[in-house]
Design an enzyme around this catalytic site. Structure first.
Site, PDB file in Angstrom:
ATOM      1  N   HIS A 219      -8.978  10.395  -0.180  1.00 25.28           N
ATOM      2  CA  HIS A 219      -8.569   9.450  -0.566  1.00 25.28           C
ATOM      3  C   HIS A 219      -6.620  10.002   0.601  1.00 25.28           C
ATOM      4  O   HIS A 219      -6.400   8.604   0.291  1.00 25.28           O
ATOM      5  CB  HIS A 219      -8.028   9.296  -1.620  1.00 25.28           C
ATOM      6  CG  HIS A 219      -7.352   7.773  -1.584  1.00 25.28           C
ATOM      7  ND1 HIS A 219      -5.834   7.508  -2.246  1.00 25.28           N
ATOM      8  CD2 HIS A 219      -8.277   6.772  -2.045  1.00 25.28           C
ATOM      9  CE1 HIS A 219      -5.698   6.258  -2.504  1.00 25.28           C
ATOM     10  NE2 HIS A 219      -7.300   5.742  -2.031  1.00 25.28           N
TER      11      HIS A 219
ATOM     12  N   LYS B  30       3.284   4.600  -1.276  1.00 27.45           N
ATOM     13  CA  LYS B  30       3.133   5.410  -2.431  1.00 27.45           C
ATOM     14  C   LYS B  30       4.125   6.176  -1.486  1.00 27.45           C
ATOM     15  O   LYS B  30       3.808   7.126  -1.507  1.00 27.45           O
ATOM     16  CB  LYS B  30       1.720   5.649  -2.035  1.00 27.45           C
ATOM     17  CG  LYS B  30       0.387   5.033  -2.458  1.00 27.45           C
ATOM     18  CD  LYS B  30      -1.153   5.578  -1.855  1.00 27.45           C
ATOM     19  CE  LYS B  30      -1.491   4.965  -2.441  1.00 27.45           C
ATOM     20  NZ  LYS B  30      -1.859   3.453  -1.299  1.00 27.45           N
TER      21      LYS B  30
ATOM     22  N   HIS C  82       1.039  -1.359  -0.186  1.00 26.00           N
ATOM     23  CA  HIS C  82       0.154  -0.326   0.406  1.00 26.00           C
ATOM     24  C   HIS C  82       1.371   1.310  -0.505  1.00 26.00           C
ATOM     25  O   HIS C  82       0.347   2.342  -0.133  1.00 26.00           O
ATOM     26  CB  HIS C  82      -0.677   0.205   0.660  1.00 26.00           C
ATOM     27  CG  HIS C  82      -2.547   1.016   1.061  1.00 26.00           C
ATOM     28  ND1 HIS C  82      -2.039   2.000   1.691  1.00 26.00           N
ATOM     29  CD2 HIS C  82      -3.011   0.756   0.597  1.00 26.00           C
ATOM     30  CE1 HIS C  82      -3.558   2.404   1.607  1.00 26.00           C
ATOM     31  NE2 HIS C  82      -4.407   1.384   0.263  1.00 26.00           N
TER      32      HIS C  82
ATOM     33  N   LYS D 167      -4.694  10.524   3.645  1.00 26.42           N
ATOM     34  CA  LYS D 167      -4.903   9.679   4.954  1.00 26.42           C
ATOM     35  C   LYS D 167      -3.829  10.938   6.014  1.00 26.42           C
ATOM     36  O   LYS D 167      -3.258  10.970   5.359  1.00 26.42           O
ATOM     37  CB  LYS D 167      -4.099   8.032   5.125  1.00 26.42           C
ATOM     38  CG  LYS D 167      -5.721   7.766   4.896  1.00 26.42           C
ATOM     39  CD  LYS D 167      -4.783   6.950   3.089  1.00 26.42           C
ATOM     40  CE  LYS D 167      -5.374   5.757   2.186  1.00 26.42           C
ATOM     41  NZ  LYS D 167      -4.767   6.070   0.968  1.00 26.42           N
TER      42      LYS D 167
END
Length: 451
Positions: free
Chosen positions: A356, A133, A131, A358
């Site tokens: 999107h 990025k 996950h 966090k």
């Protein structure tokens, strides 16, 4: 589900003013070191409709002009990525890191690209994902640019969502001793978790001076971690670094309850009661070395889009594909709804762009103390869960996924995406869930039927 390709949804309806230009900095680009930026709204399939302090992927790559690139992502559309590079820079080496199950498809997409290397990250525990990025980009002047992002390398993530990325850089030292820095140590430690797959990049980064960076990398790596708590990734790592940044202060007066805000795009199974994990081990890590007194326990809130937030967003219900919470999970943790707040970003003029990003923030006496930008959603899979393994007679931290984030403690560089004070859910609000039908037409005249 195939995670290497994602189609671009319909047009955006958000209208916001043009961006402000920043002066060129000593890093040789138009990006300010240590800053958090938004991604734009529009600009790929529809005209760009900017918000302030936003940068597109093609702008980032045109500014930095990388001659060597390392990209980590969950979803990755290679045609979109390579098309974002200036044409003159498309023949330089690129390394792509995705989850091992997605590597074969990506290899097929890049089979004619001689200078593209695909790395498949190990996912040893079921339901785990790669996950992270992040991009590390070397330019022709010996600078190494680090971008920690919430956006996948697919068009929709860079056009219709509220996304953020953090930027910083270091300079290659041609000869002599490289000053030690926590940021460099963090980066090298994370790359080491890929075993020897990224050794070439580790060797490059060992020669880079990142000593001007005070921010810290907070990451998760999959596995059953039985090493001492101070050496573990996930939420124990956040606890350790917060404790270093904010040591215990016996003289501090708790005149008010401090507040923690989590803002995410997906929620895992957190247990039947908040003390199980949410207000248990996870909150304890957020508090670091300064736990709240029993008479004034910390408040904890979760910013997550309601059904109405998604329905009225620029993509309508289609935007809800990026907030994949399930009613089957929510039904087992209804207590969480009492902590939920609506997605509001009026100050940044991004309320209509589904988040999107966090973000985790601590507020004390209504003032933000630290900000964490990360790929990690609110889940045990992302942050880890501590338990006792009876068969091995050892405490362990189980993490399913790879995650990467950056902790900033300098208030002048905070860029918090949501409005504060928060807006709690009303009695009629519900979190948006993807496995439940929504029949009230959205802003584009569509209804939502579960896939």
């Amino acid at each position: 589900m195939k995670r290497t390709i994602q189609e671009t949804p319909g047009p955006s309806s958000t209208t916001v003013p043009p961006p402000k230009k920043l002066n060129s900095q000593r890093n040789g680009s138009n990006l300010e070191p240590g800053s958090i930026y938004f991604t734009p709204i529009g600009g790929i399939s529809v005209p760009r409709q900017e918000s302030e302090s936003s940068r597109s992927l093609d702008e980032i790559l045109a500014d930095i002009r990388p001659i060597n690139s390392l990209h980590f992502s969950f979803m990755l559309d290679f045609e979109f990525l390579i098309g974002s590079y200036p044409p003159s820079l498309r023949e330089y080496p690129i390394t792509l890191v995705v989850g091992a199950p997605d590597a074969p498809d990506l290899l097929k997409c890049t089979k004619n690209q001689k200078l593209v290397t695909v790395v498949g990250a190990s996912l040893p525990i079921p339901f785990g994902t790669h996950h992270t990025k992040m991009s590390i980009l070397e330019d022709e002047d010996g600078r190494f640019h680090v971008i920690v992002s919430t956006a996948n390398l697919v068009p929709d993530d860079w056009e219709f969502k509220t996304q953020q990325f953090y930027y910083n850089f270091g300079v290659k030292i041609a000869s002599g001793t490289v000053p030690r820095s926590d940021f460099q140590d963090d980066l090298l430690e994370y790359l080491s978790m890929y075993r020897n797959q990224l050794d070439t990049w580790k060797q490059l980064l060992q020669k880079v001076d990142f000593s001007q960076i005070s921010d810290r990398l907070i990451f998760s790596t999959p596995g059953y971690h039985t090493d001492p708590p101070t050496q573990r990734p996930g939420h124990p790592r956040l606890f350790r670094i917060l404790s270093e940044k904010f040591p215990f202060d016996a003289s501090y007066e708790h005149t008010e309850r401090c507040t923690f805000v989590a803002q995410c795009s997906s929620i895992g199974s957190l247990g039947s009661a908040p003390i199980n994990w949410f207000r248990g081990q996870f909150l304890q890590s957020l508090e670091g070395a300064n736990p709240s007194p029993k008479q004034k326990p910390a408040k904890m809130y979760l910013v997550f889009p309601s059904v109405e937030d998604v329905r009225t967003s620029c993509q309508g219900y289609a935007g809800g594909c990026s907030v994949p919470y399930r009613n089957s999970v929510h039904a087992r943790q209804k207590w969480l709804q009492g902590n939920m707040c609506k997605w509001r970003s009026n100050a940044k003029r991004r309320t209509n762009a589904v988040p999107h990003c966090k973000t985790y923030v601590k507020y004390d006496k209504k003032v933000a103390i630290w900000q964490l930008l990360t790929s990690a959603n609110l889940s045990k899979a992302a942050w880890g869960e501590v338990s006792f393994n009876k068969s091995k007679n050892v405490e362990q931290l189980m993490i399913r996924s790879w995650e990467m984030g950056v902790l900033i403690t300098d208030p002048s560089r905070f860029n918090i995406p949501f409005d504060y004070p928060l807006v709690p859910y009303s009695a009629t609000d519900e979190p948006f869930v993807t496995d439940k039908k929504h029949e009230k037409p959205d802003i584009l005249g569509c209804i939502w039927t579960p896939p």
